[in-house]
Design an enzyme around this catalytic site. Structure first.
Site, PDB file in Angstrom:
ATOM      1  N   CYS A  58     -11.639  -0.546 -13.245  1.00 16.64           N
ATOM      2  CA  CYS A  58     -11.444  -1.013 -12.908  1.00 16.64           C
ATOM      3  C   CYS A  58     -12.213  -1.786 -11.831  1.00 16.64           C
ATOM      4  CB  CYS A  58      -9.609  -1.169 -12.371  1.00 16.64           C
ATOM      5  SG  CYS A  58      -9.564  -1.558 -10.495  1.00 16.64           S
ATOM      6  N   CYS A  61     -10.777  -0.421  -8.647  1.00 18.60           N
ATOM      7  CA  CYS A  61     -11.097   1.117  -8.412  1.00 18.60           C
ATOM      8  C   CYS A  61     -11.679   1.360  -7.603  1.00 18.60           C
ATOM      9  CB  CYS A  61     -10.301   1.343  -9.482  1.00 18.60           C
ATOM     10  SG  CYS A  61      -8.336   0.535  -9.989  1.00 18.60           S
TER      11      CYS A  61
END
Ligand SMILES: Cc1cc2nc3c(=O)[nH]c(=O)nc-3n(C[C@H](O)[C@H](O)[C@H](O)COP(=O)(O)OP(=O)(O)OC[C@H]3O[C@@H](n4cnc5c(N)ncnc54)[C@H](O)[C@@H]3O)c2cc1C
Length: 492
Positions: A58, A61
């Protein structure tokens, strides 16, 4: 192009290892997964934990990671600025094994952060709109600043991202809060482990000192407040002949690479100790408190745990231990003088615990003057005649005047010491240990019980110290007993 820069970085890596560190900056947050989630959160000494659920693919992230790491730097690892307060962890939900774990926390976006005392995460979970959950979602953590602000609000603290080591203004004094002693259980583990490291590093086990060490180990096996130190001490004790043969002085065959001998491979209080930091005994300045504070706490906690009949043995074991193994010349000398001035044998726990308490106060009194002149003390933890009124008002007789010497009510002092170094010291620790289900732990625990039951009443400590061959026989006996016993649980 990417391939060219990759090649360049490999080349640079070969030239200079530091480049690797730059390319992969050190991670402070602890990666956990379903296999160690409960164990890590159960065993941490930290008061709170943050768990970040993320996915390695991600992009948000990845961008968030440096922010999270800036905060984790403050709290995680031996070089942490504020160690032992908050454990910062992360769980990768993109790994299949973590699917169920991430479901338990209803993870529906990345990154998602939670906050709670670590024990609440153990076998815990989170659902939206669930009332009375002690696990809180951190709803404003987009940057390092905002995450730390959220934490500060939650804890009433004032941690800053630029804090440096030993700016411990937040430390609250343990003078007025009796509950703080519960954090000292980690320090007695740290002190025990550090003691053994020092003994080995300085090659202090000699034919004339090994008897003292055996006695002290017996005391630890039977009465150390930490179960894992009891188990580690039992392991050392049972194998003592192998680790420290009688001809140790002359032989070099015991030495391994680090020069510590076979004992060097033993971690007496478990594999994560020493952790490299102090909790209750943490000073507000570098180089204050720490080890010697941890050692005092260990000695007091032993003194209130022994049985009446063991008091003279405990007195001798502690005096000899300090004399032979405490690597502070002035301290050993003074302590030895106090030991030598005791006339009769101790017959009960009370007298011995009170003797240790009053000896510690004599040291405090002397040091309070020295530290005031030399300014070597810790300003947040000045030496004092202990316990202060805030901790135990009933310990002082009502007519007692500070300036004409304190009149102690010794029954009350003993009651206070027993509660403080007895029950309170292990109050957080006990809960954690009740979850232990490790089989080898249970077997060793059983050995500890047999050691306690067998050695102390027989006074075998002295026999062992005098005759090592007898100890070999005892060790065999223990081992055979251990094999034939059924595992027995909690010994707390
Ligand atoms: C056996 C021994 C002898 C020492 N002798 C010397 C010496 O001669 N010279 C020297 O410079 N340093 C000596 N030290 C070190 C010194 O006593 C302190 O440990 C060190 O200065 C750190 O002090 P501290 O503020 O952390 O509190 P410490 O004195 O280490 O005490 C630790 C904790 O024990 C509690 N406590 C305090 N007093 C008592 C008491 N009377 N009874 C029970 N609990 C108490 C308090 O909660 C305190 O925070 C000795 C240490 C030990 C273990």
């Amino acid at each position: 192009s990417p391939s060219r820069s990759l090649l360049r970085s490999i080349e640079d890596n070969n030239k200079n290892d530091n480049v690797v560190a730059d390319l992969h900056p050190h991670d402070y947050a602890v990666d956990i997964n379903v296999t160690n989630f409960d164990a890590v959160l159960r065993d941490t000494p930290a008061t709170f934990a943050v768990v970040e659920f993320f996915a390695h693919w991600c992009p948000a992230c990845r961008n968030y990671k440096p922010h999270y790491e800036r905060v984790a730097r403050l709290f995680n690892g031996p070089d942490a600025v504020h160690p032992g307060i908050i454990l910062m962890t992360r769980v990768d939900c993109a790994l299949k094994i973590n699917n169920k774990l991430c479901d338990k926390f209803s993870v529906d976006h990345y990154p998602m952060l939670f906050w709670a005392p670590p024990s609440k995460f153990v076998s815990g979970g989170w659902k939206p709109k669930q009332e009375k959950n002690e696990i809180h979602i951190i709803d404003d953590a987009r940057t390092a600043d905002r995450l730390l602000n959220w934490i500060n609000k939650q804890m009433g603290s004032s941690f800053g991202l630029d804090d440096e080591k030993f700016e411990n203004e937040h430390l609250s004094s343990n003078v007025s809060d009796p509950g703080q002693i519960a954090r000292a259980v980690y320090d007695v583990e740290e002190a025990t482990s550090t003691t053994f490291d020092i003994i080995l590093e300085h090659k202090m086990i000699k034919s004339e000192t090994r008897g003292s060490l055996i006695k002290f180990l017996q005391l630890l096996v039977a009465h150390h407040p930490s179960k894992r130190c009891r188990m580690g001490s039992a392991e050392v004790l049972v194998n003592f002949d192998e680790f420290c043969p009688l001809d140790m002085d002359s032989t070099s065959k015991q030495e391994n690479n680090d020069g510590k001998g076979a004992l060097g491979n033993i971690q007496i209080c478990g594999k994560e100790v020493p952790r490299g930091y102090w909790m209750f005994c943490r000073g507000s300045k570098n180089d204050t408190r720490g080890f010697s504070c941890g050692l005092w706490v260990l000695l007091h906690s032993l003194s209130v745990r022994i049985e009446d009949g063991e008091s003279q043995f405990a007195f001798q074991a502690i005096c000899e231990f300090v004399h032979n193994f405490f690597i502070c010349e002035e301290c050993r000398q003074h302590f030895y003088e106090m030991c030598s001035s005791v006339s009769g044998p101790f017959n009960n726990t009370r007298d011995f615990a009170l003797w240790l308490w009053s000896s510690h106060n004599k040291v405090n009194e002397r040091l309070s003057k020295e530290e005031a002149t030399l300014r070597t003390g810790d300003p947040k933890f000045p030496k004092m005649i202990w316990p202060p009124k805030q901790l135990c008002s009933s310990c002082r007789q009502s007519q007692s005047q500070e300036n004409s010497g304190i009149q102690w009510d010794q029954d009350e002092v003993f009651k206070f010491l027993t509660d403080y170094y007895g029950k309170k010291l292990v109050s957080i620790y006990k809960d954690k240990n009740n979850h232990e289900s490790d089989k080898s732990g249970a077997a060793l625990d059983d050995l500890v019980v047999s050691t306690n039951a067998f050695v102390v009443p027989l006074g075998a400590a002295l026999a062992i110290a005098v005759a090592s061959c007898a100890f070999g026989a005892l060790a065999c006996y223990w081992r055979s007993q251990q094999k034939s016993r059924k595992p027995r649980k909690s010994w707390n």
